[in-house]
Design a protein around this motif. Structure first.
Motif, PDB file in Angstrom:
ATOM      1  N   ARG A 118       0.760  -1.219   0.218  1.00 44.33           N
ATOM      2  CA  ARG A 118      -0.220   0.380  -0.042  1.00 44.33           C
ATOM      3  C   ARG A 118       0.748   1.107  -0.181  1.00 44.33           C
ATOM      4  O   ARG A 118       2.124   1.412   0.688  1.00 44.33           O
ATOM      5  N   LEU A 119       0.418   2.397  -1.109  1.00 42.38           N
ATOM      6  CA  LEU A 119       1.943   3.651  -1.056  1.00 42.38           C
ATOM      7  C   LEU A 119       0.624   4.630  -0.681  1.00 42.38           C
ATOM      8  O   LEU A 119      -0.456   5.204  -1.208  1.00 42.38           O
ATOM      9  N   TYR A 120       0.913   5.706   0.375  1.00 41.84           N
ATOM     10  CA  TYR A 120       0.363   7.008   0.664  1.00 41.84           C
ATOM     11  C   TYR A 120       1.917   7.940   0.518  1.00 41.84           C
ATOM     12  O   TYR A 120       1.626   9.387   0.548  1.00 41.84           O
ATOM     13  N   ALA A 121       2.373   7.900  -0.972  1.00 42.14           N
ATOM     14  CA  ALA A 121       3.597   8.938  -1.270  1.00 42.14           C
ATOM     15  C   ALA A 121       3.289   8.765  -2.601  1.00 42.14           C
ATOM     16  O   ALA A 121       3.276   7.748  -3.287  1.00 42.14           O
ATOM     17  N   GLY A 122       4.555   9.656  -3.049  1.00 41.22           N
ATOM     18  CA  GLY A 122       4.719   9.462  -4.523  1.00 41.22           C
ATOM     19  C   GLY A 122       5.812   8.750  -4.724  1.00 41.22           C
ATOM     20  O   GLY A 122       6.031   8.536  -6.241  1.00 41.22           O
ATOM     21  N   TRP A 123       7.191   7.842  -4.331  1.00 44.30           N
ATOM     22  CA  TRP A 123       7.844   7.418  -4.579  1.00 44.30           C
ATOM     23  C   TRP A 123       7.946   5.623  -3.802  1.00 44.30           C
ATOM     24  O   TRP A 123       7.375   6.305  -2.195  1.00 44.30           O
ATOM     25  N   MET A 124       8.566   5.129  -3.952  1.00 41.20           N
ATOM     26  CA  MET A 124       8.660   3.828  -3.347  1.00 41.20           C
ATOM     27  C   MET A 124       9.959   3.094  -3.877  1.00 41.20           C
ATOM     28  O   MET A 124       9.916   3.062  -5.182  1.00 41.20           O
ATOM     29  N   HIS A 125      10.629   2.421  -2.930  1.00 43.31           N
ATOM     30  CA  HIS A 125      11.782   1.875  -3.937  1.00 43.31           C
ATOM     31  C   HIS A 125      11.290   0.156  -3.841  1.00 43.31           C
ATOM     32  O   HIS A 125      10.606  -0.376  -2.725  1.00 43.31           O
ATOM     33  N   ILE A 126      11.272  -0.305  -4.938  1.00 43.67           N
ATOM     34  CA  ILE A 126      11.298  -1.944  -4.787  1.00 43.67           C
ATOM     35  C   ILE A 126      12.298  -2.364  -5.066  1.00 43.67           C
ATOM     36  O   ILE A 126      13.470  -2.312  -6.263  1.00 43.67           O
ATOM     37  N   PRO A 127      13.199  -3.602  -4.619  1.00 46.42           N
ATOM     38  CA  PRO A 127      14.990  -3.997  -4.490  1.00 46.42           C
ATOM     39  C   PRO A 127      14.834  -4.850  -5.966  1.00 46.42           C
ATOM     40  O   PRO A 127      15.802  -4.560  -5.899  1.00 46.42           O
ATOM     41  N   SER A 128      13.823  -4.975  -6.342  1.00 44.90           N
ATOM     42  CA  SER A 128      14.002  -5.876  -7.306  1.00 44.90           C
ATOM     43  C   SER A 128      12.918  -6.386  -7.875  1.00 44.90           C
ATOM     44  O   SER A 128      11.749  -7.240  -7.529  1.00 44.90           O
TER      45      SER A 128
END
Length: 167
Positions: A118-128
């Protein structure tokens, strides 16, 4: 008398343990949020309806309708950075699981059809990400219902490139 208290304590321990095992075996959760219970652990009907994941919120099309775009950017160290760019929509983590407010909520991130977060902001890191993986982001209301515009889900998809460039 002390023997009676000892036996009583042993009974409480074994009885409580057995109760937890039986409850867990029947799908009961102890976090106060049981999706299997329509009343959500004794909540009112309105509270239960406010957290119905199956009911989409469908808005009319127009210049003020929400939309979303996404971009995958190769992280220089490892993995990928996902940028989520909503229009006419505000991330509202402070209202998660509360009543819906037009134009606010959160996003769900999927990789190859499986929910990642679930995302609450404009950026997210996806490890792979495997080469060719489909990344999808959908906008959802505060009450977790899918957001739709004119019958179409408000979502964006992209595919993880092989060469590390953005998509």
């Amino acid at each position: 008398m002390s023997r009676s208290l000892a036996l009583f304590a042993i009974g409480l321990i074994f009885g409580g343990g057995a109760g937890f095992v039986i409850a867990a075996g029947n799908g009961v959760t102890f976090d106060g949020h049981d999706h299997g219970d329509p009343a959500h652990q004794g909540g009112t009907h309105a509270e239960a309806m406010a957290h119905d994941h199956s009911t989409a919120v469908d808005l009319p099309a127009g210049s003020d309708a929400p939309s979303v775009a996404i971009q995958l950017i190769k992280d220089p160290m490892a993995g990928w950075n996902l940028q989520v760019l909503p229009q006419n929509f505000r991330f509202a983590p402070e209202n998660a699981s509360a009543a819906d407010v037009p134009g606010e909520g959160h996003a769900h991130v999927y990789v190859n059809g499986e929910k990642l977060a679930r995302l609450y902001a404009g950026w997210m890191h996806i490890p792979s990400l495997p080469e060719g993986a489909e990344v999808k982001v959908s906008l959802n209301t505060n009450s977790h219902s899918p957001l739709m515009v004119a019958g179409e889900p408000v979502e964006a998809k992209t595919t993880a490139p092989a060469d590390g460039g953005g998509s």
